[in-house]
Design a protein around this motif. Structure first.
Motif, short mmCIF file in Angstrom:
data_model
loop_
_atom_site.label_atom_id
_atom_site.label_comp_id
_atom_site.label_asym_id
_atom_site.label_seq_id
_atom_site.Cartn_x
_atom_site.Cartn_y
_atom_site.Cartn_z
N MET A 185 102.04 130.83 -98.06
CA MET A 185 100.61 131.08 -98.16
C MET A 185 100.08 131.85 -96.95
SD MET A 185 97.73 128.28 -99.00
CE MET A 185 98.66 127.46 -100.25
N LEU A 186 100.42 131.38 -95.76
CA LEU A 186 99.82 131.95 -94.54
C LEU A 186 100.48 133.24 -94.10
CD1 LEU A 186 99.16 128.74 -92.42
CD2 LEU A 186 97.54 129.99 -93.81
N VAL A 211 88.44 136.79 -97.91
CA VAL A 211 89.86 136.53 -97.60
C VAL A 211 89.97 135.82 -96.25
CG1 VAL A 211 92.08 137.62 -97.05
CG2 VAL A 211 90.76 138.41 -98.99
N ILE A 212 89.22 136.33 -95.23
CA ILE A 212 89.29 135.72 -93.89
C ILE A 212 88.79 134.28 -93.94
CG2 ILE A 212 88.37 135.85 -91.52
CD1 ILE A 212 88.44 138.95 -91.92
N PHE A 213 87.68 134.08 -94.69
CA PHE A 213 87.12 132.73 -94.82
C PHE A 213 88.15 131.78 -95.44
CE2 PHE A 213 84.87 129.55 -97.38
CZ PHE A 213 84.17 128.90 -96.38
N ALA A 214 88.77 132.24 -96.55
CA ALA A 214 89.76 131.41 -97.23
C ALA A 214 90.94 131.11 -96.31
CB ALA A 214 90.25 132.10 -98.50
N ILE A 220 92.83 125.62 -91.40
CA ILE A 220 92.31 124.38 -90.78
C ILE A 220 92.82 123.16 -91.53
CG2 ILE A 220 90.19 123.02 -90.41
CD1 ILE A 220 88.82 125.70 -89.68
N ASN A 221 92.79 123.26 -92.87
CA ASN A 221 93.25 122.14 -93.68
C ASN A 221 94.73 121.84 -93.45
OD1 ASN A 221 91.40 120.78 -95.58
ND2 ASN A 221 90.79 122.90 -95.91
N ILE A 222 95.52 122.92 -93.34
CA ILE A 222 96.96 122.74 -93.13
C ILE A 222 97.21 122.08 -91.77
CG2 ILE A 222 99.09 124.02 -92.64
CD1 ILE A 222 98.34 125.86 -94.97
N VAL A 223 96.52 122.60 -90.74
CA VAL A 223 96.71 122.04 -89.39
C VAL A 223 96.33 120.56 -89.38
CG1 VAL A 223 95.90 122.14 -87.01
CG2 VAL A 223 96.47 124.25 -88.20
N LYS A 228 97.98 114.79 -89.53
CA LYS A 228 97.98 113.51 -90.20
C LYS A 228 99.42 113.06 -90.47
CE LYS A 228 94.19 113.42 -93.04
NZ LYS A 228 93.69 113.73 -94.34
N GLN A 229 100.26 114.03 -90.85
CA GLN A 229 101.63 113.69 -91.21
C GLN A 229 102.45 113.23 -90.02
OE1 GLN A 229 104.09 116.01 -93.51
NE2 GLN A 229 102.95 115.58 -95.36
N VAL A 230 102.21 113.82 -88.83
CA VAL A 230 103.06 113.48 -87.70
C VAL A 230 102.60 112.21 -86.97
CG1 VAL A 230 103.87 115.83 -87.28
CG2 VAL A 230 101.81 115.02 -86.11
N SER A 231 101.43 111.69 -87.30
CA SER A 231 100.98 110.49 -86.61
C SER A 231 101.89 109.31 -86.99
CB SER A 231 99.53 110.18 -86.98
OG SER A 231 99.48 109.77 -88.31
N PRO A 232 102.15 108.37 -86.07
CA PRO A 232 103.11 107.31 -86.35
C PRO A 232 102.69 106.41 -87.49
CG PRO A 232 101.94 106.90 -84.30
CD PRO A 232 101.58 108.25 -84.74
N TYR A 233 101.44 106.21 -87.67
CA TYR A 233 100.96 105.48 -88.84
C TYR A 233 99.51 105.86 -89.09
CZ TYR A 233 99.90 102.51 -84.83
OH TYR A 233 99.52 102.06 -83.62
#
Lengths: 412, 119
Positions: A185-186, A211-214, A220-223, A228-233
């Protein structure tokens, strides 16, 4: 050879315009054909007016419009069939996913299969046909840059769909699929879209802005989802649950002080409950420790558990140790409920016997809840869920003690 | 009186007929195609406007033919011409039609067909 004059051609042209013949170059086709037909008739000795009348009579009253409609229908027949097929796919996919929602909410078996089917219909049925439809409708060449952008967009979409499906189905490999879809995507789709927008003069500024806005929005959503995914819990829910757990622990201590003071004999009976609670806590701590150290197979067990869509939660052996401890605790706890229906209901609810139960405490508590609690790709969900179970165990004890102290009150 | 072939029977054969004519004549315009079909079929096949133009436009959309426009006698004439892909496709379609005719003969006139086969 007879030739029609400009005025006569203009009259025929006006007739065609009145019939709103405008599809592609059909107007030119028909005008020339009609003129040729009239000229042929004049050649054979018929005067212009009669020849004109005869040709249009042959075509019929609505003939010109019908010819145009037949042409458009025939040319777009494939598109029409494709669009109908697309609609069927969209409806089928939506129904399947809606049914999935119902099945998952009600914990009926077969929900996972419905979800899988729904995803397959949408991503391998609806979207590929949509892409072909788009190609036909826009008359795009397979090698054109524009088609390539659509193709990359489509691949990204299917890839993202696969990642979503893997996430929902709790299959291994979710992490890699998600990363691939982000990269596509990116680093491929957006740059290509950007180039296409730059090449196109029409609404360039607006399209660039969009396009730039999207790009920024999705970035931002991916980051944030990566964080969220790397946090231990799951920090928020885990912290809240731990706060609640600590609250019950403190409240139980307060209740103990009161009971010791007013009815020391009751302490003996409570000791059994304490022992049962302690063994639950020990197992939970062991699991917690194992998850953090990566030295326990509890995560793998739970993953396998999740993949069995038609699992019988009562007879499944996963978490047997914890189930047994919870059952022991539940059997003791229910003895304390006496005639208090509210307390009995709370114990059954929190320790998971439920209305369909065989009265084995702990089974549904682990089985049903685990399905919704597990986070994909990480042991986060189990970790938090175990804490939730421990909190419920303490809450039950607090409610029992609170009930005891209420009953002691009249004796004071 | 000439017995015309019904449009029902003609439906599937129109494309190969038009493609064959275009293959033999480099480029043709609508009226010319109808006249040629009329002439070759001795008046038994009459291509109406409603039958011819949907086929021609479909062939154009599919990339089988391209069009060239010229100003003739104060009006625009649209010529249809086979593309290289269309030329290849026309051979395939004509063979298909010939095969169809042979098969129909086998069904309708078995004796003649056997004679042809034996001969």
């Amino acid at each position: 050879m007879c030739r029609l004059n400009e005025q006569q051609i203009s009259d025929i042209s006006a007739r065609l315009k009145a019939d709103q013949i405008c599809y592609s170059h059909l107007f030119e086709d028909l005008l020339d054909h009609i003129c040729c037909d009239i000229e042929d008739k004049i050649e054979h000795g018929i005067d212009y007016n009669n020849a004109y009348k005869s040709v249009f009579e042959k075509i019929g009253l609505c003939g010109l419009k019908e010819i145009q409609e037949a042409t458009i229908f025939y040319v777009k027949l494939n598109l029409i069939v494709m669009k109908k097929f697309m609609n069927v796919m969209a409806i089928a996919g939506t129904i399947l996913l809606a049914l999935t929602l119902v099945f998952k909410t009600m914990h009926w078996p077969g929900g996972s299969m419905l979800m899988l089917l729904g995803f397959l219909v949408i991503f391998l049925g609806f979207f590929p046909i949509g892409l072909l439809n788009l190609k036909k409708e826009l008359s795009l060449d397979f090698l054109s840059g524009k088609f390539f952008v659509y193709l990359i967009g489509f691949i990204t979409l299917v890839e993202t769909g696969a990642a979503l499906m893997f996430t929902a189905m709790q299959w291994p490999g979710t992490k890699y699929l998600t990363i691939i879809s982000w990269v596509l995507m990116l680093f491929l789709f957006f740059p290509m879209l950007f180039i296409q927008v730059l090449k196109n003069d029409k609404n360039r500024i607006t399209n660039l802005g969009l396009v730039i806005f999207a790009f920024i929005f999705i970035g931002i959503n991916i980051v944030s989802s990566y964080n969220k995914q790397v946090s231990p819990y799951n920090t928020v829910s885990y912290t809240l649950i731990t706060q609640e757990l600590n609250y019950y622990k403190t409240a139980i201590e307060d209740e103990y002080i009161l009971i010791r003071k007013e009815n020391p004999r009751a302490i003996d009976t409570l000791n059994q409950l304490d022992n049962a609670l302690e063994s639950v806590e020990q197992i939970v701590n062991k699991y917690h420790e194992g998850i953090l150290n990566g030295s326990t197979d509890i995560y793998n067990v739970s993953q396998q558990f999740m993949h069995k869509s038609n699992i019988d939660p009562w007879n499944d052996n996963s978490f047997r140790e914890l189930k047994t401890a919870l059952n022991n605790y539940g059997v003791l706890a229910i003895n304390f409920s006496n005639e208090n229906k509210t307390l009995k209901h709370l114990i059954e609810n929190k320790l998971g016997t439920g209305p369909l139960t065989d009265k084995a405490f702990g089974n549904s508590c682990i089985s049903w809840e685990m399905r919704t609690f597990l986070s994909p790709g990480t042991p986060v969900g189990i970790y938090t869920h175990l804490q939730q179970i421990l909190k419920d165990v303490y809450m039950v004890k607090y409610e029992i003690m609170s009930d005891l102290t209420k009953n002691l009150a009249p004796e004071l | 009186m000439r017995n015309k072939i019904s449009s029902e029977l003609l439906k599937g054969s129109l494309k190969p007929i038009v493609m064959k004519l275009l293959k033999e004549n480099d480029r043709m315009y609508g009226y010319e195609i109808t006249q040629r079909v009329d002439e070759l079929s001795k008046g038994k096949i009459v291509l109406t406007y409603g039958a011819l133009y949907p086929v021609l436009h479909k062939l154009e959309t599919d990339g089988i033919v391209i069009t060239e426009q010229e100003n003739v006698n104060n009006r625009t004439r649209v010529y249809y011409k086979l593309t290289p892909k269309g030329t290849e496709k026309s051979i395939e379609k004509i063979n298909e039609l010939e095969e169809f005719i042979r098969t129909m003969t086998l069904i309708l006139k078995p004796d003649i067909s056997l004679g042809i086969c034996a001969g």
